[in-house]
Design an enzyme around this catalytic site. Sequence first.
Site, PDB file in Angstrom:
ATOM      1  N   TYR A 143     -42.645  89.452  67.671  1.00 60.06           N
ATOM      2  CA  TYR A 143     -42.323  88.362  68.113  1.00 60.06           C
ATOM      3  C   TYR A 143     -41.047  87.414  67.520  1.00 60.06           C
ATOM      4  O   TYR A 143     -40.457  86.307  67.904  1.00 60.06           O
ATOM      5  CB  TYR A 143     -43.117  87.630  69.556  1.00 60.06           C
ATOM      6  CG  TYR A 143     -43.574  88.429  70.547  1.00 60.06           C
ATOM      7  CD1 TYR A 143     -43.029  90.184  70.620  1.00 60.06           C
ATOM      8  CD2 TYR A 143     -44.147  88.729  71.430  1.00 60.06           C
ATOM      9  CE1 TYR A 143     -42.878  90.709  71.767  1.00 60.06           C
ATOM     10  CE2 TYR A 143     -44.788  88.530  72.515  1.00 60.06           C
ATOM     11  CZ  TYR A 143     -43.766  90.556  73.024  1.00 60.06           C
ATOM     12  OH  TYR A 143     -44.448  91.412  73.416  1.00 60.06           O
ATOM     13  N   LYS A 194     -52.106  99.722  65.059  1.00 58.72           N
ATOM     14  CA  LYS A 194     -51.832 101.546  65.374  1.00 58.72           C
ATOM     15  C   LYS A 194     -51.569 101.683  63.761  1.00 58.72           C
ATOM     16  O   LYS A 194     -50.710 101.787  63.359  1.00 58.72           O
ATOM     17  CB  LYS A 194     -50.220 101.087  65.345  1.00 58.72           C
ATOM     18  CG  LYS A 194     -49.599 102.665  65.891  1.00 58.72           C
ATOM     19  CD  LYS A 194     -49.597 103.308  66.934  1.00 58.72           C
ATOM     20  CE  LYS A 194     -48.831 105.064  67.104  1.00 58.72           C
ATOM     21  NZ  LYS A 194     -49.704 105.635  68.215  1.00 58.72           N
ATOM     22  N   ASP A 226     -51.943 102.857  71.526  1.00 56.51           N
ATOM     23  CA  ASP A 226     -51.991 104.392  72.328  1.00 56.51           C
ATOM     24  C   ASP A 226     -53.287 104.989  73.885  1.00 56.51           C
ATOM     25  O   ASP A 226     -53.710 105.132  74.312  1.00 56.51           O
ATOM     26  CB  ASP A 226     -51.330 105.493  72.363  1.00 56.51           C
ATOM     27  CG  ASP A 226     -51.630 105.967  70.767  1.00 56.51           C
ATOM     28  OD1 ASP A 226     -52.156 105.121  70.208  1.00 56.51           O
ATOM     29  OD2 ASP A 226     -51.346 107.247  70.503  1.00 56.51           O
ATOM     30  N   ASP A 250     -49.912  91.529  74.234  1.00 58.02           N
ATOM     31  CA  ASP A 250     -49.327  90.959  75.736  1.00 58.02           C
ATOM     32  C   ASP A 250     -48.850  92.665  76.803  1.00 58.02           C
ATOM     33  O   ASP A 250     -49.226  92.031  77.532  1.00 58.02           O
ATOM     34  CB  ASP A 250     -47.797  91.090  74.791  1.00 58.02           C
ATOM     35  CG  ASP A 250     -46.106  90.322  75.922  1.00 58.02           C
ATOM     36  OD1 ASP A 250     -46.982  90.519  77.066  1.00 58.02           O
ATOM     37  OD2 ASP A 250     -45.565  90.517  75.992  1.00 58.02           O
ATOM     38  N   ASP A 254     -52.197  92.425  80.587  1.00 62.21           N
ATOM     39  CA  ASP A 254     -51.589  92.904  81.466  1.00 62.21           C
ATOM     40  C   ASP A 254     -51.807  93.927  82.538  1.00 62.21           C
ATOM     41  O   ASP A 254     -52.924  94.074  83.767  1.00 62.21           O
ATOM     42  CB  ASP A 254     -50.178  92.891  81.374  1.00 62.21           C
ATOM     43  CG  ASP A 254     -49.701  91.103  81.636  1.00 62.21           C
ATOM     44  OD1 ASP A 254     -50.014  90.660  81.539  1.00 62.21           O
ATOM     45  OD2 ASP A 254     -48.096  91.306  82.098  1.00 62.21           O
TER      46      ASP A 254
END
Length: 363
Positions: A143, A194, A226, A250, A254
């Site tokens: 970001y 990852k 994943d 992020d 959620d």
Amino acid sequence: MTQDYRITLLPGDGIGPEIMAVTVDILNAIAPRYNLHFTFQEALIGGAAIDAVGNPLPTETLETCRKSDAVLLAAIGGYKWDSLPRELRPETGLLGLRAGLELFANLRPAQILPQLIDASSLKREVVEGVDIMVVRELTGGIYFGQPKGIFTTEAGEKRGVNTMAYRESEIDRIGRVAFETAQKRDRRLCSVDKANVLEVSQLWRDRMIALSAEYPDVELTHLYVDNAAMQLVRSPKQFDTIVTGNLFGDILSDIAAMLTGSIGMLPSASLGASGPGVFEPVHGSAPDIAGQDKANPLAQVLSAAMLLRYGLNQPDPASQIEAAVLQVLEAGYRTTDIQSPGTTVLGCQAMGQALLNALDAAA
Ligand code: NAD
């Protein structure tokens, strides 16, 4: 000896002032039992600050926050300010607060409360007993990495670019918060990356392994992002504390939140290296129910419990507040957003009173 703490209150907009009032009553009720004294200072943020002084984060607000031991924020925003230019939007105040206090660690718990288990979209046997803390890096990663932008190639084609980058020092500081958070919980930390594809993730993993030598009491494991997403919905009980970068965090925070099924119940904490943390519910200002005494104050109250545990290192009053929340739910009290057949619906203030009664009964 009484311990004194200065707490900045940022009620903000919409239901913010209603849920904040309930929470301050709870903090005042619990303080003397643990020899604590809170000095509250209220400051403006968001739409309320725009209306009063034309700035969503007045300088005095940031100064007041910096001088305090912890910041309790409710929520900002509302239809009224939606069409203002970006620099004058309530959200800009929130981002400015996080940047101004250098809050690089975001803690988002997702705990299934036995009384609300049927609010989850997953099966009871999958979610029963889930108690996860996601520690997300908040000020680095893709970001913020440079270069970023939409560029035009020599062939005249547009190309969008973002850069996922972490320095060792950025990984180490979020890693330390995560290990220390795990120490206050079940001492199991899963680092999500990852690393099979991304070099930045390889460095992330190397640093987490190096740091783990300083925390021999915490068990460190690793998952690719994943797989972590799959495991969170397949078998969420395997997780205690999760640490991950900004983008993965992020998304995963959620997913973890939705395991619980009720937005009015979720607290969060944002912490910096030193200085005060900001403690706030995950939900927004709910302008559709503002001023109607319908808001669920429990996420705000649980944010105050996080403030005590993670902001002031006062785990005992935090646990007592959490126990009072469980007790009112056990007694069948609900606000409209979490009501189900056979429960008693209360308004925001009455829910606050029920919590005070539960605290009194426990004294
Ligand atoms: P929201 O979380 O405010 O509301 C979503 C839905 O959940 C609404 O139906 C609302 O009534 C309900 N809800 C939320 N919290 C509740 C509570 N405590 N008790 C009962 N019901 C509750 O999200 P939104 O509608 O997308 O956004 C409304 C405003 O809030 C916008 O201006 C948005 O920018 C802002 N917002 C602020 C924050 C923050 O302050 N951190 C976070 C998200 C959204």
